[in-house]
Design a protein around this motif. Structure first.
Motif: not given
Length: 474
Positions: A259-287
């Protein structure tokens, strides 16, 4: 710079939130694609709205940013839907045998064996599917669903039509609770069920449809990037079984606790220059995810969700267009030889890309379609996977020049095709230009029938006749 723009956008959002609660004003920001972008090291946040504030607004409503919809528990019939979606209730309503996906490490990169290059990839065997289709008793599936890869089935996932998983569950969620959220666009909306083991993840990819992803129970983390940043992810081509998936992604995220947000320690594995948003979706929420947005999704706990999807108008128009042969290359008429077509393509393709703003418009700064085709879509990795030479021979028919009349016809044709593309929503146009180029340029392969050789000839033509010599030689 993009960082400065993100800071300004965030400040504007803050000003709106503090001085103006009018949803219509906030909606204008979303329609202008004024998302609150951050970086891989510090992702931005997704704008949130209470379900009741929508007041009957039917998505996508020209919104170009993801939107977090909260407060679904206030919607009519939600409580009954939430009860049905509990893991214990799902287990009770599920048939005795379940067909699902199984992965030893929790990775699920969507794989399509119906794409034109799937047979070649399977034959070569360099790249293999990250998961397998499995069948197990209901109790074993749900035991694996609740675990952390500690069952013999590994991580499990179900993603598909609700009725294929359980007709009883499908009947239970066909009610009004989700109807108000279903995106309205070029096609009727579809409902699919998604179940996932804690820690399982879908690698970064984009979809051609609008998606309202409804969390029924559990939590999922979404890392999001806009369509215009897709080249930074090195996307597999549409002909590949991993079509629309990213070669560059964030891999398996480490969970600190359920239930905790995933670590960002390996964020650099993705493209470093990409613009990024992050959200954690919980029960009774929609994205809400507009079509074309890249998303890397991690289940933070046992996750139960429903995706409400519909294709944008552009999707149907493009598919219809591509089967009308004379409309794909409108400058060609009956009786043209292969040589005339090749010569005219050398005029048509650069004129088309120029008319669409590639190489000049700032919003398309990441896009160089021909370079992307040669270096990313069909670069060294793809060539190895489909069994064509890593260094292709020069185009076998050579590069000839068009006559003055044919040049004029090709330029007029480019203007006609560009006008059609300019009717597309501007975030989607770059995504559709890639399969268009595959379709149009593959005609240089003539009567070849083997898909891998067709694409090899196509890329050889681009390298030999469309790109500068110094680029192709490198």
């Amino acid at each position: 710079t993009s960082a400065a723009i993100s800071v300004v956008a965030a400040a504007l959002w803050s000003a709106v939130a503090s001085s103006e609660s009018d949803w219509q004003l906030q909606l204008r920001f979303l329609r202008r694609a004024s998302c609150r972008f951050g970086t891989a090291e510090q992702p931005g946040s997704v704008h949130a709205v209470d379900f009741r504030t929508l007041k009957g607004l039917r998505l996508p409503a020209e919104i170009r940013c993801p939107l977090l919809i909260q407060g679904l528990e206030t919607a009519e019939a939600w409580q009954n839907l939430a009860r049905v979606a509990s893991v214990e209730e799902l287990k009770r309503r599920t048939p005795s045998t379940v067909v699902f996906d199984s992965s030893p490490n929790g990775e699920f990169a969507y794989w399509d064996n119906k794409t034109v290059l799937a047979a070649a990839v399977q034959r070569v065997g360099v790249l293999r599917q990250s998961y397998t289709k499995a069948r197990a008793k209901r109790k074993d599936f749900f035991a694996a669903l609740a675990g952390k890869f500690d069952s013999s089935l590994g991580a499990v996932r179900y993603g598909g039509e609700v009725s294929e998983f359980s007709r009883e569950i499908a009947r239970s969620i066909e009610g009004p609770a989700l109807s108000a959220l279903a995106p309205q666009s070029g096609t009727a909306s579809r409902r699919s069920l998604w179940l996932g083991t804690p820690g399982s993840f879908s690698t970064a990819h984009y979809d051609n449809f609008h998606n309202v992803f409804v969390m029924l129970s559990g939590e999922k983390e979404f890392l999001l990037s806009p369509p215009t940043d897709a080249p930074l992810f090195k996307i597999f081509p549409g002909t590949h079984p991993l079509a629309r998936q990213a070669r560059r992604h964030w891999g398996r995220r480490s969970l600190q606790q359920e239930g905790a947000p995933a670590s960002l320690a390996n964020a650099t594995a993705g493209p470093r220059d990409a613009r990024l948003l992050a959200v954690t979706l919980h029960s009774s929420e929609a994205l809400f995810l507009p079509a074309g947005w890249l998303h890397h999704v991690t289940a933070l706990s046992t996750a139960v969700s429903v995706a409400l999807t519909s294709n944008p108008v552009e999707h149907g128009e493009f598919n219809s267009w591509m089967v009308q042969g004379h409309e794909v290359l409108p400058f060609i008429s009956d009786g043209w030889t292969m040589g005339r077509m090749i010569a005219s393509l050398r005029v048509f393709i650069p004129a088309l890309l120029r008319d669409l703003g590639f190489g000049s418009e700032p919003r398309l700064a990441n896009w160089d379609p021909l370079r992307i085709m040669v270096s990313d879509s069909y670069g060294q990795e793809t060539r190895k996977e489909i069994g064509i030479p890593l260094r292709l021979p020069e185009f076998h028919l050579g590069c000839v020049d068009a006559s003055a009349d044919d040049r004029k016809a090709a330029e007029d044709g480019a203007a006609k095709v560009a006008a059609r593309f300019k009717e597309f929503q501007e975030d989607l146009m770059p995504i559709y230009i890639m399969p268009y180029l595959e379709t149009a340029l593959s005609k240089v392969a003539g009567g070849e029938t083997d898909p891998a050789r067709i694409m090899g000839t196509t890329i050889a033509f681009i390298e030999t006749c469309l790109l500068p010599p110094e680029y192709a030689s490198s």
